[in-house]
Design an enzyme around this catalytic site. Structure first.
Site, short mmCIF file in Angstrom:
data_model
loop_
_atom_site.label_atom_id
_atom_site.label_comp_id
_atom_site.label_asym_id
_atom_site.label_seq_id
_atom_site.Cartn_x
_atom_site.Cartn_y
_atom_site.Cartn_z
N GLU A 349 37.86 36.66 3.50
CA GLU A 349 38.14 36.56 4.94
C GLU A 349 36.86 36.55 5.79
O GLU A 349 36.81 37.21 6.83
CB GLU A 349 39.04 37.73 5.39
CG GLU A 349 40.40 37.68 4.73
CD GLU A 349 41.29 38.87 5.07
OE1 GLU A 349 42.49 38.66 5.25
OE2 GLU A 349 40.79 40.01 5.15
C1 TNX Z 1 44.12 41.33 3.13
S1 TNX Z 1 43.15 41.31 0.40
C2 TNX Z 1 42.83 41.84 3.01
C3 TNX Z 1 42.58 43.22 3.42
C4 TNX Z 1 43.76 43.85 4.08
C5 TNX Z 1 45.02 43.50 3.34
C6 TNX Z 1 46.24 44.17 3.89
C7 TNX Z 1 41.87 41.07 1.01
C8 TNX Z 1 40.86 40.68 0.09
N1 TNX Z 1 41.80 41.23 2.33
O1 TNX Z 1 41.46 43.25 4.29
O2 TNX Z 1 43.58 45.22 4.08
O3 TNX Z 1 45.20 42.12 3.36
O4 TNX Z 1 47.38 43.88 3.14
#
Ligand code: TNX
Length: 545
Positions: A349
């Site tokens: 992300e």
């Molecule tokens: C996605 S999974 C994210 C996290 C959040 C999560 C909540 C991932 C690598 N990134 O930053 O905490 O979803 O479900």
């Protein structure tokens, strides 16, 4: 639940008597005969989670008594201390409820529960074990200490649920006769704790470690940094923890681990045969670091600390050289705290980082991990950069993940990148079970216990072109935007976590929801006896009180 409360204790003892497959009542007597005696029937040998690879029931059962000794046959010298420690751990598990002394001894003449490392048992590998039970005693054999430890967890599950209590209970403590020969399907069977969104104290983490060990999980991934908090002391950048660790989601006090506390956690995990995989998430998810050091920001201005739950807004400054001094220092200090081989650098992300910057940044971050002798792990977005040889990508996609993204992951596996599978709509333990679940999130959909268990890691990404042998294993992450106490962690993790553990350990041939749910049901009273607050899923035939 931290303390073993009265409610679970009562619940556990009621269930003890009636739980299917745990103990049962003898057949009704002939009319006019004596009153029915309670004949304890030992748990059937295969009635454990994760399901063992091979089970050969038969022969006389063994009963642990006041005369039972724990015999440690110490094997090669380098393992002697660990074998003895596992013997003491087993004694520690059994003593409170049985009330027996259970001395740990190397007296070869004695009878009882023997732990031995056999030089000739290479087929048991790094983690496998054989459990032989008969009138004369129990013998656990393994090639490595980890195997003995996993065998102890099986032995524990073969005993009545009341063995989990911390006060003296009535026996008998009978283990069915026969042989279990058991080795894991995957070498990587992980669980992740997000200690950033809500700080979890060392004691909270240790409690979770104990719960993971019961199901033969062998990796603990700690998500040590995110926008909301930096949780590990770094001497060369002290404000990361001191300031960046000073809050959490919702604005609580946060916290961080000193190096001494962190080392202690790593060694506690090792005593439960878990390897700790530390993660510093970069270049996104870095607000806590950016808030701590203005010079890490492209504009030289430190943002405020963040206590919300949005993602994707922060980025380290890829064009600035100081960014890589920071990465080198953090990775060096973290590698020095890490006896295990993996170091996780996040990479998910990074929505506020340009693609070119992302690729350049991940190249240098990976190089730092290699420089300090560790194997790179990154979330699967790493496959959109250039994974170094040997890198491992953690796949967290879900059913809605696009074909292009899957293809990119598959292409990386064809070049040698291996995968840890954490599909978000299967094993993200923060996903709600259904619309009534109070805690958690639902962006990947509701995930009931059957959905979480009923998939095949070997073929999960086969359609996208991922070969079976690219799969290193599975991991169940627990994100903590909505979770702070162990009760809250537990009700989300249990009973999905045992299912993920079974996917990681048990042979594909044993995979079957209908038989699994019966074995899982028998874990209900055990979890209750341990004070684990689990979700009473209506899909599981829990024993009735
Ligand atoms: C996605 S999974 C994210 C996290 C959040 C999560 C909540 C991932 C690598 N990134 O930053 O905490 O979803 O479900």
């Amino acid at each position: 639940m931290r303390e073993r409360g009265t409610l679970p204790r009562l619940f556990g003892s009621l269930l003890l008597v009636v739980a299917a497959g745990i103990s049962s009542v003898a057949a009704a007597p002939e009319r006019g005969g004596p009153a029915p005696a309670r004949t304890p029937v030992a748990t059937p040998l295969g009635q454990v989670v994760p399901a063992p690879a091979r089970v050969k029931p038969g022969g006389s059962p063994y009963a642990i008594t006041a005369r039972t000794r724990i015999l440690v046959d110490e094997g090669p010298r380098r393992d002697a201390r660990e074998v003895r420690r596992i013997g003491s751990y087993l004694a520690g598990l059994l003593r409170p409820a049985t009330g027996y002394a259970l001395p740990v001894t190397d007296d070869r003449g004695a009878a009882g529960i023997r732990l031995r490392l056999g030089a000739g048992d290479r087929s048991l590998g790094e983690e496998g074990y054989r459990l032989e039970s008969g009138r004369g005693g129990i013998t656990l054999t393994a090639h490595k200490p980890a195997g003995l430890f996993h065998g102890v967890q099986t032995l524990r599950q073969l005993l009545p649920v009341s063995v989990e209590k911390d006060s003296r209970q009535r026996g008998p403590w009978t283990i069915a006769g026969g042989t279990i020969t058991d080795t894991p399907r995957y070498a990587y069977r992980g669980a992740m704790l997000d200690v950033s969104r809500h700080f979890l104290t060392p004691d909270q983490v240790k409690l979770y470690i104990d719960q993971l060990a019961l199901y033969k999980i062998n990796k603990l991934h700690l998500h040590l940094s995110d926008d909301q908090g930096w949780r590990i002391a770094i001497d060369s950048w002290p404000r990361l923890a001191g300031y960046g660790g000073s809050t959490q989601v919702g604005g609580g006090p946060g916290g961080y681990y000193t190096k001494a506390q962190y080392r202690d956690l790593v060694s506690y995990a090792a005593s439960r045969q878990l390897e700790v995989i530390p993660e510093i998430d970069m270049p996104g998810h870095t607000n806590a670091a950016l808030a701590s050091y203005a010079e890490l920001n492209c504009d030289g201005v430190a943002p405020p600390l963040y206590t919300g739950t949005s993602v994707g807004f922060s980025s380290l400054c890829a064009p600035k050289e100081i960014t890589y001094d920071f990465v080198d220092d953090v990775v060096r200090e973290l590698a020095a705290l890490t006896p295990g081989k993996y170091l996780h650098i996040g990479g998910d992300e990074a929505h506020s980082t340009s693609h070119a910057d992302y690729v350049a940044f991940m190249d240098r971050a990976q190089a730092a991990v290699q420089k300090y002798g560790k194997t790179v792990v990154g979330w699967h977005q790493l496959t959109g950069a250039t994974p170094v040889p040997g890198a491992v990508a953690q796949y967290w996609g879900y059913d809605a993940t696009g074909a292009a993204e899957r293809a990119q992951v598959a292409a990386a596996t064809r070049k040698g990148t291996r995968l840890i599978l954490s599909p978000a709509d299967r094993v993200y333990l923060d996903m709600k079970y259904d619309k009534n679940t109070v805690l958690g999130q639902s962006w990947a959909g509701y995930t009931e216990v059957d959905r979480s268990y009923d998939w095949n890691p070997a073929t999960y990404l086969a359609a996208a072109g991922v070969p079976e042998d690219a799969v290193l294993g599975v991991e169940a992450p627990l994100w903590t935007e909505t979770l702070a106490t162990n009760d809250q962690l537990e009700v989300m993790a249990f009973p999905r976590l045992p299912g993920v553990a079974e996917l990681g350990w048990s042979p594909a041939a044993t995979h079957d929801w209908d038989t699994y749910k019966t074995r899982l049901a028998a874990q209900g009273p055990r979890m209750a006896a341990l004070g684990i607050d689990y979700y009473r899923s209506p899909l599981v035939p829990w024993p009735t009180e």
